[in-house]
Design a protein around this motif. Structure first.
Motif, PDB file in Angstrom:
ATOM      1  N   PRO A 130      -0.653  18.865  -2.601  1.00 35.04           N
ATOM      2  CA  PRO A 130      -0.147  19.114  -4.205  1.00 35.04           C
ATOM      3  C   PRO A 130      -1.391  19.071  -5.260  1.00 35.04           C
ATOM      4  N   VAL A 131      -2.603  18.521  -4.750  1.00 40.71           N
ATOM      5  CA  VAL A 131      -3.463  18.580  -5.680  1.00 40.71           C
ATOM      6  C   VAL A 131      -4.256  20.141  -5.786  1.00 40.71           C
ATOM      7  N   ILE A 132      -4.345  20.610  -4.406  1.00 42.36           N
ATOM      8  CA  ILE A 132      -5.007  22.082  -4.391  1.00 42.36           C
ATOM      9  C   ILE A 132      -3.870  23.064  -5.267  1.00 42.36           C
ATOM     10  N   TYR A 133      -2.455  23.073  -4.962  1.00 41.98           N
ATOM     11  CA  TYR A 133      -1.464  23.767  -5.547  1.00 41.98           C
ATOM     12  C   TYR A 133      -1.511  23.381  -6.918  1.00 41.98           C
ATOM     13  N   VAL A 173       0.232  19.385 -13.640  1.00 43.82           N
ATOM     14  CA  VAL A 173      -0.264  18.117 -13.719  1.00 43.82           C
ATOM     15  C   VAL A 173       0.595  17.000 -13.049  1.00 43.82           C
ATOM     16  N   ALA A 174       1.903  17.068 -13.107  1.00 39.42           N
ATOM     17  CA  ALA A 174       2.905  16.090 -12.228  1.00 39.42           C
ATOM     18  C   ALA A 174       2.447  16.369 -11.031  1.00 39.42           C
ATOM     19  N   THR A 175       2.328  17.533 -10.414  1.00 41.68           N
ATOM     20  CA  THR A 175       2.186  17.969  -8.907  1.00 41.68           C
ATOM     21  C   THR A 175       0.621  17.224  -8.473  1.00 41.68           C
ATOM     22  N   ILE A 176      -0.345  17.469  -9.272  1.00 45.55           N
ATOM     23  CA  ILE A 176      -1.709  16.732  -9.140  1.00 45.55           C
ATOM     24  C   ILE A 176      -1.431  15.227  -9.043  1.00 45.55           C
ATOM     25  N   LEU A 177      -0.783  14.740 -10.000  1.00 42.80           N
ATOM     26  CA  LEU A 177      -0.465  13.156  -9.852  1.00 42.80           C
ATOM     27  C   LEU A 177       0.051  12.616  -8.794  1.00 42.80           C
ATOM     28  N   ALA A 178       0.931  13.591  -8.357  1.00 44.75           N
ATOM     29  CA  ALA A 178       1.832  12.997  -7.173  1.00 44.75           C
ATOM     30  C   ALA A 178       0.913  13.072  -5.913  1.00 44.75           C
ATOM     31  N   ALA A 238      -5.247  27.404 -12.811  1.00 48.32           N
ATOM     32  CA  ALA A 238      -6.380  28.288 -12.832  1.00 48.32           C
ATOM     33  C   ALA A 238      -5.543  29.761 -13.065  1.00 48.32           C
ATOM     34  N   GLU A 239      -4.363  29.844 -12.202  1.00 52.88           N
ATOM     35  CA  GLU A 239      -3.459  31.100 -12.539  1.00 52.88           C
ATOM     36  C   GLU A 239      -2.686  31.293 -13.886  1.00 52.88           C
ATOM     37  N   ASP A 240      -2.378  30.209 -14.331  1.00 54.62           N
ATOM     38  CA  ASP A 240      -1.660  30.126 -15.731  1.00 54.62           C
ATOM     39  C   ASP A 240      -2.605  30.202 -16.930  1.00 54.62           C
ATOM     40  N   GLY A 241      -3.970  29.674 -16.849  1.00 50.00           N
ATOM     41  CA  GLY A 241      -4.762  29.732 -17.635  1.00 50.00           C
ATOM     42  C   GLY A 241      -4.587  28.369 -18.617  1.00 50.00           C
ATOM     43  N   GLY A 242      -4.065  27.394 -18.195  1.00 52.89           N
ATOM     44  CA  GLY A 242      -3.696  26.146 -18.865  1.00 52.89           C
ATOM     45  C   GLY A 242      -2.859  25.074 -17.826  1.00 52.89           C
ATOM     46  N   ALA A 243      -2.948  23.935 -18.525  1.00 54.25           N
ATOM     47  CA  ALA A 243      -2.217  22.861 -17.670  1.00 54.25           C
ATOM     48  C   ALA A 243      -0.782  22.891 -17.884  1.00 54.25           C
ATOM     49  N   SER A 244      -0.026  23.147 -17.313  1.00 51.23           N
ATOM     50  CA  SER A 244       1.459  22.959 -17.417  1.00 51.23           C
ATOM     51  C   SER A 244       2.043  21.520 -17.153  1.00 51.23           C
ATOM     52  N   VAL A 245       3.117  21.071 -17.519  1.00 51.94           N
ATOM     53  CA  VAL A 245       3.726  19.902 -16.987  1.00 51.94           C
ATOM     54  C   VAL A 245       3.655  19.786 -15.241  1.00 51.94           C
ATOM     55  N   VAL A 246       4.522  20.741 -15.057  1.00 45.55           N
ATOM     56  CA  VAL A 246       4.627  20.754 -13.568  1.00 45.55           C
ATOM     57  C   VAL A 246       3.202  20.775 -12.745  1.00 45.55           C
ATOM     58  N   ILE A 268      -3.961  22.734  -9.159  1.00 44.47           N
ATOM     59  CA  ILE A 268      -5.268  23.292  -9.392  1.00 44.47           C
ATOM     60  C   ILE A 268      -5.392  24.677  -9.565  1.00 44.47           C
ATOM     61  N   LYS A 269      -4.726  25.169  -8.392  1.00 42.32           N
ATOM     62  CA  LYS A 269      -4.481  26.753  -8.506  1.00 42.32           C
ATOM     63  C   LYS A 269      -3.411  27.254  -9.476  1.00 42.32           C
ATOM     64  N   THR A 270      -2.419  26.388  -9.687  1.00 43.89           N
ATOM     65  CA  THR A 270      -1.669  26.709 -10.716  1.00 43.89           C
ATOM     66  C   THR A 270      -1.950  26.891 -12.049  1.00 43.89           C
TER      67      THR A 270
END
Length: 515
Positions: free
Chosen positions: A215-218, A234-239, A224-232, A220-222
């Motif tokens: 989840p953390v790698i996913y 951030v929630a994935t990283i926190l999980a 990077a690809e989206d150019g900003g931190a989305s709610v999904v 972070i990559k999301t």
């Protein structure tokens, strides 16, 4: 220095040459697919979602399973796991080469990732068992590090050369004969090692480590690809971080943990891991910039850009192999700090970059890569040497996991900084009269701006000039961030390690040696 006196002979050095084969191939496979994408896409017609999985599934499973496979090798035997991994990786490469559907290729890439996760920690932990002399071990790790660096750069070159003469599957099929060679020669020259009193394999801890890393790698990559931190994201990283906390608590309670968290009390071990993470954050971001600069700003072909990038790989190899020589006369901590300072100087050189300064970008990358070559050899040796021999596989896997995290963080953090600076600089200096929708699109990426310039000849010259200048400003911001990061790490490493004495893990006595 303390430690066993038995020195490695010709068999061990030949075994090291064998161990560089899977390391080189795994590094190549991280980047080789990019060059094959156009031909692959034309043949298999994957959807956008399938294309992302083809690209990402390998790295996800490789990074997510490193800890599990490193621990498994400690228990069932590191050579045995290496042989299993060679079969899996080679077989998956053949399936990938002849995949007739996108789904088949995704499955093959997943199996490649699983195989790769068995190979990386096995090679490094076997080096720990083959080379007991401190100086020889560091030299061997320097060769191992140089192989990783070489593979990263050789990927596009190998892919480009193959695709000029063969079909896209050739970038995968070349893995098979090398894995066969590893199987045959490895059984003859590589020793077997497993923990003498290995406990039961902890399946729950393995699952928790996977639920932490993926989840953390996913996330972070999301970002990077989206150019900003989305709610999904951030929630994935926190999980993932939550599962990581549960994982650590479980390791602290178990008598035979997957990772001995007490190792983190050792300043050499924890500082080495943090340094490893930091330098790969810095280098990943700069590599991302360099690739775009050579191909988009200077207009080079991927193959020619790859040739120029070889200078950085050569410099990294020189640093990786020279470090173990220098450390015979200079304390390891000072060699580590020297490498960090040298990397910082390389990043500072990049602050002089213009829109047509090939010499500057090559000089900056060569100096930075040489410094990082010094650093990586030192930190990997610190991690491997700090862990008891029976836990070398898990320690090696932890080091590799930090490398994966560092690369993902570097692209996400430095890439986001560079993207924000590019966007702001472009919007401030956008050509007057350019339609707003084209201005907004050009401000997204340099590649988009160059593509739009070809459609509006009346603005082309000014649009390209503004985009290139904005990209250079973004490069300056990334280089400054990278330089600051390694400078802080150099000070932290010096303060943490200059008075540290690390117990020799092969001895149970209280004898200590300097870092």
């Amino acid at each position: 220095m303390a430690g066993p006196t038995n020195r490695a002979g010709s068999r061990e050095w030949f075994g090291l040459a064998v161990l560089t084969l899977p390391v080189l191939l795994i590094s190549i496979d991280v980047s080789v697919l990019f060059i094959a994408l156009p031909a692959l896409t034309a043949d298999l017609s994957p959807t956008s979602s399938q294309l992302l999985w083809i690209l990402d599934i390998y790295a996800f499973l490789l990074s997510g399973l490193l800890l599990t496979m490193g621990t498994l090798g400690d228990r069932i035997g590191r050579r045995r796991l290496l042989m299993f991994g060679a079969v899996a990786f080679g077989g998956a490469s053949v399936v990938a080469a002849y995949a007739s559907t996108a789904e088949m290729l995704i499955a093959a890439r997943a199996l490649q990732g699983i195989g790769g996760a068995t190979l990386m920690p096995s090679t490094l932990s076997l080096i720990r068992n083959m080379f007991h002399d401190d100086n020889q071990r560091r030299s061997a790790i320097g060769v191992w590090t140089a192989s990783v660096s070489a593979g990263m750069v050789l990927g596009p070159l190998v892919g480009g050369a193959l695709l000029e003469n063969f079909w896209w599957g050739s970038v995968f099929i070349i893995n098979a004969p090398i894995m066969v060679l590893l199987l045959v020669v490895g059984l003859l020259v590589l020793p077997e090692f497993k923990a003498p009193q290995a406990g039961r394999f902890d399946l729950l801890s393995s699952l928790l480590s996977l639920l932490t890393v993926l989840p953390v790698i996913y996330g972070i990559k999301t970002i990077a690809e989206d150019g900003g931190a989305s709610v999904v994201a951030v929630a994935t990283i926190l999980a993932g971080l939550l599962f990581g906390l549960i994982f650590v608590q479980r390791q602290r309670r178990r008598t035979d943990p997957m990772i001995d968290v007490r190792l983190f009390r050792n300043p050499a071990f924890s500082t080495a891991l943090l340094t490893n993470l930091s330098v790969f954050v810095a280098m990943a971001g700069i590599t991302l910039f360099t690739t775009q600069y050579l191909q988009i700003v200077l207009g080079m072909s991927p193959f020619r850009a790859g040739l120029w990038a070889l200078t950085g790989a050569a410099a990294s190899a020189v640093g990786a192999t020279l470090g173990p020589v220098v450390v015979r006369w200079v304390r390891q901590v000072y060699v580590l700090v020297f490498g960090l300072v040298l990397a910082g100087i390389g990043f500072v050189i990049l602050l002089q970059l213009g829109t047509d300064t090939l010499a500057i970008v090559i000089a900056g990358n060569v100096v930075a890569a040489a410094g990082i070559g010094f650093v990586v050899t030192m930190v990997v040796d610190m991690v491997v040497a700090a862990a008891p021999p029976e836990r070398a596989g898990a320690a090696s896997a932890l080091s590799e996991t930090c490398t994966e995290f560092g690369g993902a963080l570097g692209i996400a953090v430095l890439g986001s900084i560079g993207g924000a600076v590019y966007r702001n600089q472009f919007l401030e200096n956008a050509p007057a009269g350019l339609p707003p929708e084209l201005t907004a699109a050009s401000a997204e990426t340099l590649a988009a701006a160059k593509g739009i310039a070809a459609t509006v000849p009346e603005y082309a010259g000014q649009l390209v000039a503004v985009a290139d200048a904005a990209f250079v400003e973004s490069a300056h911001a990334m280089a400054l961030t990278a330089a600051g990061l390694v400078a802080v790490m150099a000070v932290a490493a010096l303060l943490a390690l200059r008075r540290v004495r690390v117990p020799d893990p092969t001895e149970r006595a209280e004898d200590e040696v300097h870092v």
